[in-house]
Write an enzyme that holds these catalytic residues in place. Sequence first.
Site, PDB file in Angstrom:
ATOM      1  N   PHE A 138      -7.316  35.918  18.493  1.00 38.44           N
ATOM      2  CA  PHE A 138      -8.494  35.540  17.701  1.00 38.44           C
ATOM      3  C   PHE A 138      -9.727  35.634  18.594  1.00 38.44           C
ATOM      4  CE2 PHE A 138     -11.668  32.807  15.799  1.00 38.44           C
ATOM      5  CZ  PHE A 138     -11.579  33.139  14.452  1.00 38.44           C
ATOM      6  N   ASP A 223     -10.901  36.405  27.007  1.00 34.45           N
ATOM      7  CA  ASP A 223     -11.556  35.506  26.063  1.00 34.45           C
ATOM      8  C   ASP A 223     -11.082  34.089  26.383  1.00 34.45           C
ATOM      9  OD1 ASP A 223     -12.173  33.849  23.930  1.00 34.45           O
ATOM     10  OD2 ASP A 223     -11.934  35.421  22.423  1.00 34.45           O
ATOM     11  N   LYS A 258     -17.185  27.157  22.691  1.00 32.17           N
ATOM     12  CA  LYS A 258     -16.641  25.829  22.384  1.00 32.17           C
ATOM     13  C   LYS A 258     -17.078  24.756  23.391  1.00 32.17           C
ATOM     14  CE  LYS A 258     -12.477  27.369  19.870  1.00 32.17           C
ATOM     15  NZ  LYS A 258     -12.795  27.056  18.482  1.00 32.17           N
TER      16      LYS A 258
HETATM   17  N1  PLP Z   1     -12.414  33.326  20.813  1.00 34.79           N
HETATM   18  C1  PLP Z   1     -11.443  32.445  20.636  1.00 34.79           C
HETATM   19  C2  PLP Z   1     -10.242  32.518  21.532  1.00 34.79           C
HETATM   20  C3  PLP Z   1     -11.529  31.450  19.665  1.00 34.79           C
HETATM   21  O1  PLP Z   1     -10.512  30.585  19.479  1.00 34.79           O
HETATM   22  C4  PLP Z   1     -12.686  31.412  18.861  1.00 34.79           C
HETATM   23  C5  PLP Z   1     -12.845  30.382  17.796  1.00 34.79           C
HETATM   24  O2  PLP Z   1     -11.972  29.617  17.490  1.00 34.79           O
HETATM   25  C6  PLP Z   1     -13.686  32.364  19.067  1.00 34.79           C
HETATM   26  C7  PLP Z   1     -13.523  33.309  20.048  1.00 34.79           C
HETATM   27  C8  PLP Z   1     -14.922  32.365  18.225  1.00 34.79           C
HETATM   28  O3  PLP Z   1     -15.753  31.326  18.603  1.00 34.79           O
HETATM   29  P1  PLP Z   1     -16.940  30.864  17.633  1.00 34.79           P
HETATM   30  O4  PLP Z   1     -16.318  30.205  16.458  1.00 34.79           O
HETATM   31  O5  PLP Z   1     -17.743  29.946  18.480  1.00 34.79           O
HETATM   32  O6  PLP Z   1     -17.689  32.093  17.266  1.00 34.79           O
END
Ligand code: PLP
Length: 402
Positions: A138, A223, A258
């Site tokens: 994700f 990520d 986050k």
């Molecule tokens: N990357 C990961 C691993 C995530 O879990 C999330 C959101 O849960 C995101 C990116 C996206 O972050 P945002 O909701 O702040 O755009």
Amino acid sequence: MTNASLIARHQDSLVLNYGKLPATFVRGQGSRLTDADGKSYIDFFAGFGGTILGHCHPALVSAITQQANTLWAVGNQFYTEPQVRLAEQLRATAFDGRAFFCHSGAEANEAAIKLARLAASTAGREGRFKIISFLKGFHGRTLGALSATPTPDYQKGFAPLIPGFTYVPYNDLPALEAAIDPQTCAVIVEPIQGEGGINVPDSHYLAGVRALCDQHHLTLIFDEVWTGCGRTGVYFGHQLAQDELGKGVIPDIMTLGKALGGGVPVACMFAKPELAALLKPGTHGCTLGGNPICAAVAAAVFDTLEKENLPAQAAQKGKRITDALASFKNVGKIKQIRGSGLFLGIQLHAPDAGPVVQAALAAGLILNATSKNVLRLAPALTITPRDLEEAMPLLDQALSAV
Ligand code: PLP
């Protein structure tokens, strides 16, 4: 205002794009939340990963108040001290990188995707635009980040997505190697998959991904939107990884969101200097990215992580939870426990963890379910031993719901 009255007003005025639980929170302190009817809850999902220091931590309240009384936004055509301080903290705790600040994890990944493609074209590798990401991964909801997120339910209806994304199984080096072709320029991977069910790869997997990227001149993007900022027991998830000889693994680009701002919107793409240097003035930007208020709070998050030794506390408290789970009367409901530090997944034998989340909420404990039958625990690293101990019987009891 009651829970019911605010929920009714919400239904009339907001886009209903989020699955909701029936509570309206009006106050938070540490790992305790109070709803509009006066009921108290223990927060085991800390602002969906955002409030990593709990609610209203005095250091963050002080940082935001002081900054709010000093300087707000001036625009990125000027220099401001809080974002420099934050970038220096990232360099001190992660690796020698350069920071680009924005507001969300998705935006940080957009920046990383653009930079990886720019790096390939700048190096004279025109036509190398493909990016490999992983099944159950994700990366966010913007079109680029969504294109890297292969879950069909999330992509459905939004075609055409950005071309050039290839999906392979996680934790499978031969599958990754087979997917690399002459047009590939990058790999984007979570050190531990969050949304996909707290999937922890084999111990040398990320080192293997690093080696394949080196061999094929690919930009490696980690990520760390979930795994960053101390949650897994170390500052950043990549610091859990090593090769057979014990050598660490460093990505070319790391993305954070986050927890970075402890609950205020700030995110970061953090790239090695030689890559970062490619983003010349005018190539990318974000009007309020790294604004003094969000940057000052994020800098206070990092000060506090260090001062209170919170990554180590995450490791200890995570172990306390996994030890407690083993003695639950409902332990038979649990198929597997995965994760690191205070980023834990409890996979159930039952197909749906939703009833457990609802039963826990009714009992005053906030949990989350992901990947259908995985309970995802991500309390604040500052959770007190008392709140943690009080939560355990509530969690055990909630498991009776399946
Ligand atoms: N990357 C990961 C691993 C995530 O879990 C999330 C959101 O849960 C995101 C990116 C996206 O972050 P945002 O909701 O702040 O755009």
